[in-house]
Design an enzyme around this catalytic site. Structure first.
Site, PDB file in Angstrom:
ATOM      1  N   LYS A   1       0.878  -1.021  -0.159  1.00 13.55           N
ATOM      2  CA  LYS A   1       0.093  -0.025  -0.673  1.00 13.55           C
ATOM      3  C   LYS A   1       1.154   0.846  -0.228  1.00 13.55           C
ATOM      4  CE  LYS A   1      -3.254  -2.723   2.272  1.00 13.55           C
ATOM      5  NZ  LYS A   1      -4.346  -3.154   3.848  1.00 13.55           N
TER       6      LYS A   1
ATOM      7  N   GLN B   1      -4.676  -2.133   9.815  1.00 12.50           N
ATOM      8  CA  GLN B   1      -5.245  -2.795   8.862  1.00 12.50           C
ATOM      9  C   GLN B   1      -5.358  -4.538   9.952  1.00 12.50           C
ATOM     10  OE1 GLN B   1      -3.656  -3.207   6.109  1.00 12.50           O
ATOM     11  NE2 GLN B   1      -3.430  -6.164   5.984  1.00 12.50           N
TER      12      GLN B   1
ATOM     13  N   ASP C   1     -10.958   2.194   4.108  1.00  8.74           N
ATOM     14  CA  ASP C   1     -10.930   1.171   4.310  1.00  8.74           C
ATOM     15  C   ASP C   1     -12.666   0.698   4.043  1.00  8.74           C
ATOM     16  OD1 ASP C   1      -9.619  -1.041   6.496  1.00  8.74           O
ATOM     17  OD2 ASP C   1      -9.977  -1.364   3.862  1.00  8.74           O
TER      18      ASP C   1
HETATM   19  N1  GUE Z   1      -8.468  -3.127   7.263  1.00 12.06           N
HETATM   20  C1  GUE Z   1      -8.340  -4.190   6.147  1.00 12.06           C
HETATM   21  N2  GUE Z   1      -8.520  -4.523   4.818  1.00 12.06           N
HETATM   22  C2  GUE Z   1      -7.917  -4.434   4.582  1.00 12.06           C
HETATM   23  O1  GUE Z   1      -8.290  -4.279   2.923  1.00 12.06           O
HETATM   24  C3  GUE Z   1      -7.239  -5.870   4.316  1.00 12.06           C
HETATM   25  C4  GUE Z   1      -6.701  -5.921   5.467  1.00 12.06           C
HETATM   26  N3  GUE Z   1      -7.444  -5.681   6.366  1.00 12.06           N
HETATM   27  N4  GUE Z   1      -6.617  -7.427   6.446  1.00 12.06           N
HETATM   28  C5  GUE Z   1      -6.386  -8.019   5.213  1.00 12.06           C
HETATM   29  C6  GUE Z   1      -6.808  -7.988   4.058  1.00 12.06           C
HETATM   30  C7  GUE Z   1      -6.088  -9.083   2.069  1.00 12.06           C
HETATM   31  N5  GUE Z   1      -6.064  -7.482   1.907  1.00 12.06           N
HETATM   32  C8  GUE Z   1      -5.095  -7.584   1.033  1.00 12.06           C
HETATM   33  C9  GUE Z   1      -4.301  -6.013  -0.057  1.00 12.06           C
HETATM   34  C10 GUE Z   1      -3.175  -6.930  -1.014  1.00 12.06           C
HETATM   35  C11 GUE Z   1      -3.454  -7.631  -1.284  1.00 12.06           C
HETATM   36  C12 GUE Z   1      -2.346  -7.483  -2.921  1.00 12.06           C
HETATM   37  O2  GUE Z   1      -1.057  -6.602  -3.080  1.00 12.06           O
HETATM   38  N6  GUE Z   1      -1.697  -9.306  -2.895  1.00 12.06           N
HETATM   39  C13 GUE Z   1      -1.035  -9.426  -3.862  1.00 12.06           C
HETATM   40  C14 GUE Z   1      -0.389  -9.613  -3.771  1.00 12.06           C
HETATM   41  C15 GUE Z   1       0.992  -8.827  -2.042  1.00 12.06           C
HETATM   42  C16 GUE Z   1       2.064 -10.601  -1.860  1.00 12.06           C
HETATM   43  O3  GUE Z   1       2.891 -10.972  -2.434  1.00 12.06           O
HETATM   44  O4  GUE Z   1       1.878 -10.244  -0.644  1.00 12.06           O
HETATM   45  C17 GUE Z   1      -1.252 -10.344  -5.505  1.00 12.06           C
HETATM   46  O5  GUE Z   1      -2.225 -10.266  -4.828  1.00 12.06           O
HETATM   47  O6  GUE Z   1      -1.135 -10.388  -6.287  1.00 12.06           O
HETATM   48  C18 GUE Z   1      -3.578  -8.703  -0.612  1.00 12.06           C
HETATM   49  C19 GUE Z   1      -4.696  -8.763  -0.098  1.00 12.06           C
HETATM   50  C20 GUE Z   1      -6.319  -6.611   2.515  1.00 12.06           C
HETATM   51  N7  GUE Z   1      -6.963  -6.486   3.789  1.00 12.06           N
END
Ligand code: GUE
Length: 286
Positions: free
Chosen positions: A54, A98, A121
């Site tokens: 992020k 988070q 969020d």
């Molecule tokens: N308050 C809150 N809001 C959220 O939106 C929130 C949260 N908590 N807790 C966890 C989950 C999960 N989440 C992700 C965000 C980006 C990727 C992301 O960028 N994923 C990449 C891979 C990232 C990597 O390589 O680790 C992809 O899918 O290509 C994944 C998961 C947001 N979340």
């Protein structure tokens, strides 16, 4: 692979380019860039990876980063003081806490303490309530990212039967509210660990959104040929990230949003969009 790729990475990059122009205008008129805050409690590697992503995105589009990392044993009071600081900080346009928070903390009390106008969020109770009422409010990032990804790839949503798997706070519970709005007009079934005959619900669906965190849960023999499948679940294993959609699903799916590279980058792009929109609302409110 027969399925058309729902390329979240490329789509998110397009969105970041669009947002960077709006950030440059806001920075010029306000004299400072919009700011995204993140509150991260503990040392969960997944959370650290998402938060790092992020802030990388923020740097790319010119949004200022405000990081608040707290130790895993931080007290409720320490977390709430951090919330109060971000609520009061004029450099912070919007922020997220988070999730999940360590078990000893009351996550709902933390979310309710946030200033709804700074809720990047879309998970503050007031904003979730506004979503139900159809009142303008920041939208939860992953559900909004899914709608944007489907729309930009012309996946038909109106009248579509959508099977959501998983009832978590960031995806499963809010996405039905979004997809059943008049602007999307889909019909949603929310499946979860208590659902009987999951395979039947999946087979009935035109669009399957798997957000259970259950590796390989959805296989090709469960799917209606030509269905769109979006892999949201993420399980970190020694072999790397594993999604909820079995790799063989691509043989029968019409579209696929893989993990990684599908919904995740869209989640991050929508977070930036929520911050830019909050900054634009503030600019017009002055
Ligand atoms: N308050 C809150 N809001 C959220 O939106 C929130 C949260 N908590 N807790 C966890 C989950 C999960 N989440 C992700 C965000 C980006 C990727 C992301 O960028 N994923 C990449 C891979 C990232 C990597 O390589 O680790 C992809 O899918 O290509 C994944 C998961 C947001 N979340």
């Amino acid at each position: 692979m027969n399925a058309q790729l729902l390329d979240g990475k490329a789509t998110a990059a397009d969105i970041r380019r669009e947002l960077a122009e709006r950030v440059a205008k806001l920075t010029a008129t306000d004299g400072r860039p919009p700011g995204l805050g993140t509150v991260l409690v503990g040392d969960d590697p997944g959370s650290h990876a998402y938060v790092a992503g992020k802030h990388r995105d923020c740097a790319q589009v010119g949004i200022a980063s405000i990081r608040r990392d707290l130790p895993a044993d931080a007290s409720q009071q320490q977390v709430e003081e951090t919330i109060d600081e971000l609520n009061a900080d004029p450099a912070c346009t919007g922020y997220i806490v988070q999730l999940p928070l360590p078990r000893h903390l009351d996550a709902n009390a933390v979310l309710e303490r946030m200033d709804p106008a700074k809720d990047a969020d879309g998970l503050h109770p007031v904003n979730l309530g506004r979503l139900i009422l159809g009142v303008e409010a920041p939208l939860p990032c992953t559900p909004r990212g899914i709608v944007e990804l489907l729309r930009r790839h012309d996946v038909p949503l109106a009248g579509a039967r959508v099977c959501v798997i998983g009832r978590g706070i960031t995806v499963g519970r809010p996405i039905g509210l979004l997809l059943t709005r008049r602007s999307e007009n889909a019909t949603v079934t929310l499946c979860h660990t208590g659902t009987k005959g999951l395979a039947w619900h999946v087979r009935e669906a035109d669009i399957v959104i798997a957000a259970a965190g259950s590796p390989g849960l959805v296989t090709k023999d469960m799917l209606r040929p030509g269905a769109a499948v979006l892999d949201v679940g993420i399980t970190r294993t020694d072999q790397g990230l594993v999604g909820d959609i079995h790799p063989d699903a691509a043989q029968v799916a019409g579209w696929i949003a893989p993990m990684p590279g599908g919904v995740g980058p869209m989640t991050r792009a929508m977070l930036l969009a929520n911050v830019v929109e909050a900054a634009e609302r503030n600019a017009t409110a002055v």
